[in-house]
Write an enzyme that holds these catalytic residues in place. Structure first.
Site, PDB file in Angstrom:
ATOM      1  N   GLU A   1      -0.540  -9.198  -0.602  1.00  0.00           N
ATOM      2  CA  GLU A   1      -1.950  -9.437  -0.272  1.00  0.00           C
ATOM      3  C   GLU A   1      -2.837  -9.393  -1.525  1.00  0.00           C
ATOM      4  O   GLU A   1      -3.815 -10.133  -1.630  1.00  0.00           O
ATOM      5  CB  GLU A   1      -2.416  -8.409   0.767  1.00  0.00           C
ATOM      6  CG  GLU A   1      -1.763  -8.669   2.128  1.00  0.00           C
ATOM      7  CD  GLU A   1      -1.938  -7.521   3.100  1.00  0.00           C
ATOM      8  OE1 GLU A   1      -1.532  -6.397   2.754  1.00  0.00           O
ATOM      9  OE2 GLU A   1      -2.502  -7.733   4.177  1.00  0.00           O
TER      10      GLU A   1
ATOM     11  N   GLU B   1       5.412  -5.183   6.852  1.00  0.00           N
ATOM     12  CA  GLU B   1       4.728  -4.082   7.552  1.00  0.00           C
ATOM     13  C   GLU B   1       5.250  -3.845   8.956  1.00  0.00           C
ATOM     14  O   GLU B   1       5.274  -2.709   9.436  1.00  0.00           O
ATOM     15  CB  GLU B   1       3.211  -4.356   7.615  1.00  0.00           C
ATOM     16  CG  GLU B   1       2.482  -4.189   6.296  1.00  0.00           C
ATOM     17  CD  GLU B   1       2.394  -5.463   5.472  1.00  0.00           C
ATOM     18  OE1 GLU B   1       3.193  -6.390   5.728  1.00  0.00           O
ATOM     19  OE2 GLU B   1       1.548  -5.537   4.580  1.00  0.00           O
TER      20      GLU B   1
ATOM     21  N   ALA C   1       0.867  -1.176   0.000  1.00  0.00           N
ATOM     22  CA  ALA C   1       0.000   0.000   0.000  1.00  0.00           C
ATOM     23  C   ALA C   1       0.905   1.229   0.000  1.00  0.00           C
ATOM     24  O   ALA C   1       2.097   1.137   0.316  1.00  0.00           O
ATOM     25  CB  ALA C   1      -0.893  -0.024   1.227  1.00  0.00           C
TER      26      ALA C   1
ATOM     27  N   GLY D   1       0.899  -5.001   0.940  1.00  0.00           N
ATOM     28  CA  GLY D   1      -0.363  -5.037   0.199  1.00  0.00           C
ATOM     29  C   GLY D   1      -0.212  -5.620  -1.199  1.00  0.00           C
ATOM     30  O   GLY D   1      -1.191  -6.086  -1.791  1.00  0.00           O
TER      31      GLY D   1
END
Ligand code: CAA
Length: 266
Positions: free
Chosen positions: A117, A137, A71, A114
């Site tokens: 993911e 993260e 992200a 992300g």
């Protein structure tokens, strides 16, 4: 969208190749960090593909250098928890995992945070030999928030999932293959062709049967699904329901007539 038409957007390239849609993450300057505009565009594209019966399979790809480095950290860094909760950004990953048609991630280079993911939200994964997978993260003060801890725990088990999310340990393409995180590993110059070739192969299958197959497997993996017998019952019901489709009649007739079936998606 006409066949082979390319729609250039700022952060996501949307292409249609026959019955296959290709979504290419396109933020090279930020290693394809999954920003709000990019994931909003992906959500819009998926909504359109769901309604468009001409699209049977979706491929999500990055570049050779990077699938996605997570992200977008610069978008998140100043936010409070209340602001993050009120933001629907992470639901875009759920749109990928809940998409009813088959999806394939074509991964080369980094698939981090992300990005991993997003790859895990797809049904199938083709990786180049250079692919690197990690959930880093923790090293920036958070944990995966788009399904990483849960999907990795189910896929890899407690010890390895915890090792990944507690240390950010990187997994190579070949290790990912041996762990079942990816379906196949190919030389870097082939990763996209291989994913598209595979998508075309799946798109030639009867789409109602493909959707039923996906629904049954996902229900079996869904912890909220009532029980093992209920999952088996759903599979049986989906199997029966396909006998009302033209494609089942065509598929079985073509078999007995020793010819290639022509599926219509009906
Ligand atoms: N968000 C925003 N920008 C990012 C980014 C990210 N996730 N990852 C890389 N970038 C940007 C960098 O800031 C840099 O921009 P500038 O050139 O403007 O400085 C550019 O992309 C190139 O990156 P690097 O210079 O760092 O490239 P590198 O080759 O030295 O390192 C890397 C590559 C190891 C992938 C490194 O960029 C990195 O560690 N990125 C962050 C990975 C990460 O922590 N991801 C998790 C994000 S949080 C998340 O995803 C939460 C969730 O679960 C949804």
């Amino acid at each position: 969208m006409p066949d082979s038409m390319t729609q250039l957007t700022q952060e996501l390239i949307v292409e249609q190749k026959g019955s296959v849609a290709l979504l290419t993450l396109n933020r090279p300057e930020a290693l394809n960090a999954l920003s709000h505009p990019l994931m909003d565009q992906m959500g819009e594209a998926l909504k359109n593909f769901e309604a468009n019966s001409a699209i049977r399979v979706v491929v999500i790809a990055g570049s050779e250098r990077v699938f996605a480095a997570g992200a977008d950290i610069s978008e998140m860094q100043g936010k409070t928890s209340a602001e993050m909760r009120a933001d629907p950004h992470l639901s875009r990953w759920d749109m990928v995992s809940n998409f009813p048609k088959p999806t394939i991630a074509a991964i080369s280079g980094y698939a981090l945070g992300g990005g991993l993911e997003l790859a895990l939200a797809c049904d199938l994964r083709v990786a180049s030999e250079t692919a690197v997978f990690a959930q880093p993260e923790i090293s920036i003060g958070v944990i995966p928030g788009a399904g990483g801890t849960v999907r990795l725990a189910r896929l890899l088990g407690r010890a390895l999932a915890l090792e990944m999310v507690l240390t950010g340990r990187r997994i190579s393409a070949h290790e990912a293959l041996s762990l079942g995180m990816v379906n196949r590993v190919v030389p870097v110059e082939l990763f996209l062709d291989e994913a598209i070739k595979w998508a075309h192969q799946i798109s030639a299958m009867p789409p109602l049967a493909a959707a039923a197959a996906k629904k049954s497997v996902l229900s079996a993996l869904n912890p909220d699904y009532p029980s093992y017998p209920a999952a088996l019952k759903l599979e049986r019901e989906l199997f029966y329901s396909l006998f009302d489709t033209e494609d089942q009649k065509e598929g079985m007739q073509a078999f007995t007539q020793k010819r290639k079936p022509e599926f219509k998606g009906k």
